[in-house]
Design a protein around this motif. Structure first.
Motif, PDB file in Angstrom:
ATOM      1  N   TYR A 443       0.898  -0.996   0.105  1.00 34.90           N
ATOM      2  CA  TYR A 443       0.044  -0.023  -0.011  1.00 34.90           C
ATOM      3  C   TYR A 443       0.852   1.076  -0.087  1.00 34.90           C
ATOM      4  O   TYR A 443       1.804   1.353   0.846  1.00 34.90           O
ATOM      5  N   ARG A 444       0.489   2.094  -0.846  1.00 34.81           N
ATOM      6  CA  ARG A 444       1.223   3.539  -0.582  1.00 34.81           C
ATOM      7  C   ARG A 444       0.305   4.576  -1.535  1.00 34.81           C
ATOM      8  O   ARG A 444      -0.211   4.429  -2.558  1.00 34.81           O
ATOM      9  N   SER A 445       0.099   5.578  -0.798  1.00 30.10           N
ATOM     10  CA  SER A 445      -0.769   6.622  -1.276  1.00 30.10           C
ATOM     11  C   SER A 445       0.407   7.669  -2.064  1.00 30.10           C
ATOM     12  O   SER A 445       1.508   7.677  -1.893  1.00 30.10           O
ATOM     13  N   MET A 446      -0.219   8.412  -3.038  1.00 27.08           N
ATOM     14  CA  MET A 446       0.724   9.407  -3.928  1.00 27.08           C
ATOM     15  C   MET A 446       0.579  10.754  -3.438  1.00 27.08           C
ATOM     16  O   MET A 446       1.058  11.687  -3.877  1.00 27.08           O
ATOM     17  N   ASP A 447      -0.363  10.720  -2.292  1.00 28.76           N
ATOM     18  CA  ASP A 447      -0.456  12.154  -1.924  1.00 28.76           C
ATOM     19  C   ASP A 447      -0.530  12.312  -0.305  1.00 28.76           C
ATOM     20  O   ASP A 447      -0.767  13.323   0.325  1.00 28.76           O
ATOM     21  N   LYS A 448      -0.389  11.207   0.480  1.00 28.78           N
ATOM     22  CA  LYS A 448      -0.144  11.339   1.991  1.00 28.78           C
ATOM     23  C   LYS A 448       0.343  10.098   2.449  1.00 28.78           C
ATOM     24  O   LYS A 448       0.677   8.997   1.755  1.00 28.78           O
ATOM     25  N   VAL A 449       0.599  10.381   3.821  1.00 27.42           N
ATOM     26  CA  VAL A 449       1.309   9.149   4.439  1.00 27.42           C
ATOM     27  C   VAL A 449       0.193   8.346   5.203  1.00 27.42           C
ATOM     28  O   VAL A 449      -0.885   8.693   5.414  1.00 27.42           O
ATOM     29  N   LEU A 450       0.273   6.982   4.724  1.00 29.02           N
ATOM     30  CA  LEU A 450      -0.867   6.054   5.345  1.00 29.02           C
ATOM     31  C   LEU A 450      -0.378   5.407   6.545  1.00 29.02           C
ATOM     32  O   LEU A 450       0.818   5.150   6.840  1.00 29.02           O
ATOM     33  N   THR A 451      -1.480   5.693   7.488  1.00 28.74           N
ATOM     34  CA  THR A 451      -1.061   5.131   8.810  1.00 28.74           C
ATOM     35  C   THR A 451      -1.126   3.561   8.832  1.00 28.74           C
ATOM     36  O   THR A 451      -2.118   2.989   8.010  1.00 28.74           O
ATOM     37  N   LEU A 452      -0.821   2.798   9.774  1.00 28.86           N
ATOM     38  CA  LEU A 452      -0.932   1.425  10.014  1.00 28.86           C
ATOM     39  C   LEU A 452      -2.420   1.157  10.315  1.00 28.86           C
ATOM     40  O   LEU A 452      -3.006   0.119   9.895  1.00 28.86           O
ATOM     41  N   GLU A 453      -2.923   1.966  11.146  1.00 28.06           N
ATOM     42  CA  GLU A 453      -4.536   1.818  11.655  1.00 28.06           C
ATOM     43  C   GLU A 453      -5.326   1.894  10.349  1.00 28.06           C
ATOM     44  O   GLU A 453      -6.177   0.700  10.080  1.00 28.06           O
ATOM     45  N   GLU A 454      -5.044   2.606   9.308  1.00 26.45           N
ATOM     46  CA  GLU A 454      -6.166   2.509   8.377  1.00 26.45           C
ATOM     47  C   GLU A 454      -5.838   1.593   7.304  1.00 26.45           C
ATOM     48  O   GLU A 454      -6.751   1.045   6.697  1.00 26.45           O
ATOM     49  N   ILE A 455      -4.666   1.267   7.024  1.00 26.07           N
ATOM     50  CA  ILE A 455      -4.374  -0.078   6.441  1.00 26.07           C
ATOM     51  C   ILE A 455      -4.604  -1.439   6.847  1.00 26.07           C
ATOM     52  O   ILE A 455      -5.543  -2.196   6.288  1.00 26.07           O
ATOM     53  N   ASN A 456      -4.501  -1.429   8.390  1.00 26.49           N
ATOM     54  CA  ASN A 456      -5.352  -2.743   9.046  1.00 26.49           C
ATOM     55  C   ASN A 456      -6.650  -2.748   8.654  1.00 26.49           C
ATOM     56  O   ASN A 456      -7.386  -3.926   8.694  1.00 26.49           O
ATOM     57  N   GLN A 457      -7.439  -1.586   8.784  1.00 21.57           N
ATOM     58  CA  GLN A 457      -8.792  -1.706   8.662  1.00 21.57           C
ATOM     59  C   GLN A 457      -9.120  -2.250   7.037  1.00 21.57           C
ATOM     60  O   GLN A 457     -10.219  -3.208   6.921  1.00 21.57           O
ATOM     61  N   ILE A 458      -8.415  -1.674   6.151  1.00 19.69           N
ATOM     62  CA  ILE A 458      -8.560  -2.443   4.843  1.00 19.69           C
ATOM     63  C   ILE A 458      -8.284  -3.821   4.793  1.00 19.69           C
ATOM     64  O   ILE A 458      -8.966  -4.345   4.071  1.00 19.69           O
ATOM     65  N   GLN A 459      -7.033  -4.102   5.169  1.00 19.10           N
ATOM     66  CA  GLN A 459      -6.660  -5.359   5.048  1.00 19.10           C
ATOM     67  C   GLN A 459      -7.588  -6.450   5.853  1.00 19.10           C
ATOM     68  O   GLN A 459      -7.795  -7.578   5.412  1.00 19.10           O
ATOM     69  N   ASP A 460      -8.400  -6.061   6.839  1.00 19.83           N
ATOM     70  CA  ASP A 460      -9.154  -6.773   7.789  1.00 19.83           C
ATOM     71  C   ASP A 460     -10.376  -6.933   6.846  1.00 19.83           C
ATOM     72  O   ASP A 460     -11.051  -8.076   6.911  1.00 19.83           O
ATOM     73  N   ARG A 461     -10.943  -5.890   6.205  1.00 19.04           N
ATOM     74  CA  ARG A 461     -11.911  -6.191   5.193  1.00 19.04           C
ATOM     75  C   ARG A 461     -11.879  -7.259   4.280  1.00 19.04           C
ATOM     76  O   ARG A 461     -12.580  -8.029   3.684  1.00 19.04           O
ATOM     77  N   ILE A 462     -10.413  -7.095   3.618  1.00 12.15           N
ATOM     78  CA  ILE A 462      -9.999  -8.041   2.636  1.00 12.15           C
ATOM     79  C   ILE A 462      -9.984  -9.578   3.185  1.00 12.15           C
ATOM     80  O   ILE A 462     -10.508 -10.267   2.652  1.00 12.15           O
ATOM     81  N   ARG A 463      -9.693  -9.589   4.336  1.00 12.48           N
ATOM     82  CA  ARG A 463      -9.426 -11.095   4.916  1.00 12.48           C
ATOM     83  C   ARG A 463     -11.095 -11.794   5.184  1.00 12.48           C
ATOM     84  O   ARG A 463     -11.299 -12.555   5.132  1.00 12.48           O
ATOM     85  N   GLU A 464     -11.689 -10.808   5.787  1.00  8.98           N
ATOM     86  CA  GLU A 464     -13.292 -10.793   6.033  1.00  8.98           C
ATOM     87  C   GLU A 464     -13.946 -11.473   4.907  1.00  8.98           C
ATOM     88  O   GLU A 464     -14.923 -12.325   4.745  1.00  8.98           O
ATOM     89  N   GLN A 465     -13.694 -10.653   3.659  1.00 13.60           N
ATOM     90  CA  GLN A 465     -14.809 -11.043   2.710  1.00 13.60           C
ATOM     91  C   GLN A 465     -14.253 -11.803   1.517  1.00 13.60           C
ATOM     92  O   GLN A 465     -15.005 -12.164   0.747  1.00 13.60           O
ATOM     93  N   VAL A 466     -13.009 -11.972   1.496  1.00 15.90           N
ATOM     94  CA  VAL A 466     -12.190 -12.716   0.218  1.00 15.90           C
ATOM     95  C   VAL A 466     -12.894 -13.991   0.389  1.00 15.90           C
ATOM     96  O   VAL A 466     -12.881 -14.839  -0.711  1.00 15.90           O
ATOM     97  N   GLU A 467     -13.155 -14.844   1.511  1.00 15.31           N
ATOM     98  CA  GLU A 467     -13.723 -16.194   1.496  1.00 15.31           C
ATOM     99  C   GLU A 467     -14.792 -16.212   0.709  1.00 15.31           C
ATOM    100  O   GLU A 467     -15.399 -17.227  -0.151  1.00 15.31           O
TER     101      GLU A 467
END
Length: 475
Positions: A443-467
């Motif tokens: 993950y890398r934004s082109m216009d801001k620093v990404l926090t681990l918290e917001e990336i963890n939220q996205i990653q959690d949604r991916i893990r929850e819904q991918v199955e």
């Protein structure tokens, strides 16, 4: 506006229903000195081509899209205000549909548009008819929604060809899709009586995720057809030469219906044209080489490579058009060539753009770099160097697993925050033979620093819904 106009009208009977969908009414303005439009009149295809002495500025805006698609739920998909039924072949996603209609190739000062205009200007000035008007016309507003017959059958792609795979294309349903190449319009335009034309537009293919691949990119296509007189008029004794011959065999050098003399002359014109166009873009000193290849709709076929920063890079594909294609489009008495090139790749090379996601940026720090009087000398200056965030995910695969399904799922969940998805482990259980993949998502934004918290939220949604979405089992 004071203007001198030349209007040419071509009428061709028996236009197929697919052409009616393609050409209900298409207005193609341009900031250059020409515009074109096509419409249907009394079941005939009418082409109007109008040249103006004075140019005019045209404003292109991004349309707002109301896409109601909820993956796996709605029975219909709305694209550009029209409803399409969903079926078992549907692979379009909300993320992809949000790009339909944006048309970067027509956005003033956008690098994709700038490259298109430089290629267009080369053909407009290098090839003129007897009246001094451009020989080539350009079509850059054709809808990306096409039939599967237009995308594949019209350009002779076999039913079992790998490019038809559901996992590689964005199908709306079994009959409709987002075009995978601008060649989808080749047959219809030839059938409308066009002999020399360019097509530019957005194309859609399911692909991996990295800095040089994006599921929406842009192509420019060119076609030129010759009559016997046009091809041989400058040849000594040309009146005795023929385009076609009977009882001949297909070889590596030519198709079974063509004479070798005709093929060699068309090949010479094609290669000379594309070398000159390449020099127009990269400078007179650019090194080039031709590589033989194969395409379903041309034979013989070649790729043009350039030596750029010490490496040989493919820039375009081309060849002698299959005569079967021309015959089916009502131009069986002519011979011709076709070529296609990627505008995104050329823009990345010429402007030093490191990440293909930047083309979709609305950040003023990106766009403003190309709003200059002479954009040919622009070299992109990075305006951010934000750190990446890495996350891994591993899961057991179902038997019908397609990696492109996972890439599309990640794009839908995380959008353009995803810079790269890399397969880092491919494991087969020694006892059960079950297969497992482990992917590293960058993950890398082109216009801001990404926090681990917001990336963890996205990653959690991916893990929850991918199955549920892909029938995998997260490990």
């Amino acid at each position: 506006m004071a203007a001198t106009r030349l209007v040419a009208e071509v009428l061709i009977n028996r236009v197929p229903s697919s052409a009616c969908t393609l050409f209900p009414k298409i207005l193609l303005p341009s900031s250059c000195s020409a515009y074109h439009h096509i419409h249907l009149k009394h079941n005939r295809c009418v082409l109007h081509q109008t040249y103006q002495v004075q140019s005019r500025s045209v404003h292109f805006s991004v349309p707002s899209l109301q896409n109601k698609l909820e993956t796996g739920h709605d029975a219909e998909i709305e694209i550009l205000g029209k409803q399409y039924p969903r079926d078992d072949f549907t692979t379009v996603t909300p993320k992809i549909l949000s790009r339909v209609g944006v048309s970067l190739q027509n956005q003033n000062h956008h690098p994709i548009c700038l490259i298109k205009e430089r290629i267009r200007d080369f053909f407009y000035t290098a090839f003129l008819n007897r009246r001094g008007n451009p020989l080539f016309s350009i079509y850059d507003h054709l809808s990306p929604i096409v039939t599967t017959a237009q995308n594949f059958d019209s350009v002779l792609v076999p039913q079992d060809h790998i490019t038809r795979k559901k996992g590689d294309n964005y199908y709306i349903n079994r009959d409709m899709m987002l075009r995978a190449h601008t060649s989808a319009h080749q047959h219809d335009l030839v059938q409308c009586g066009l002999d020399c034309f360019l097509v530019a537009g957005d194309v859609y293919r399911r692909d991996e995720i990295d800095s040089s691949h994006y599921p929406v990119f842009h192509q420019m296509e060119g076609v030129r057809l010759y009559t016997k007189h046009e091809l041989f008029e400058k040849c000594k004794g040309g009146s005795h030469l023929e385009l076609f011959e009977a009882n001949s065999a297909r070889t590596d050098l030519k198709q079974e219906t063509h004479t070798l003399e005709a093929v060699k002359l068309v090949e010479h014109d094609l290669k000379e044209t594309l070398i000159r166009c390449t020099q127009h873009l990269f400078g007179k000193d650019i090194e080039t080489q031709w590589v033989e290849t194969t395409f379903p709709f041309t034979h013989p076929s070649w790729e043009l490579e350039i030596k750029f920063h010490g490496e040989w890079l493919e820039t375009l594909g081309c060849g002698i058009m299959e005569q079967q294609l021309l015959q089916s489009a009502g131009a069986g008495d002519k011979i011709g060539y076709a070529f296609g090139l990627g505008l995104d790749r050329l823009a990345m090379l010429l402007f030093d753009i490191p990440d293909i996601r930047l083309f979709w940026s609305t950040d003023e720090r990106f766009i403003s770099q190309f709003q200059v009087e002479d954009p040919t000398s622009v070299k992109f200056k990075p305006f951010s160097s934000y750190p990446p965030v890495y996350q891994d995910i591993a899961f057991w695969l179902p038997t019908d697993y397609e990696s492109n399904n996972f890439y599309d799922f990640v794009r839908t969940m995380a959008g353009d925050l995803v810079e790269n998805v890399q397969l880092i482990d491919d494991f087969t259980h020694p006892k059960t033979n079950r297969k497992s993949h482990c992917y590293r998502i960058t993950y890398r934004s082109m216009d801001k620093v990404l926090t681990l918290e917001e990336i963890n939220q996205i990653q959690d949604r991916i893990r929850e819904q991918v199955e549920g979405e892909l029938s995998v089992q997260v490990r």
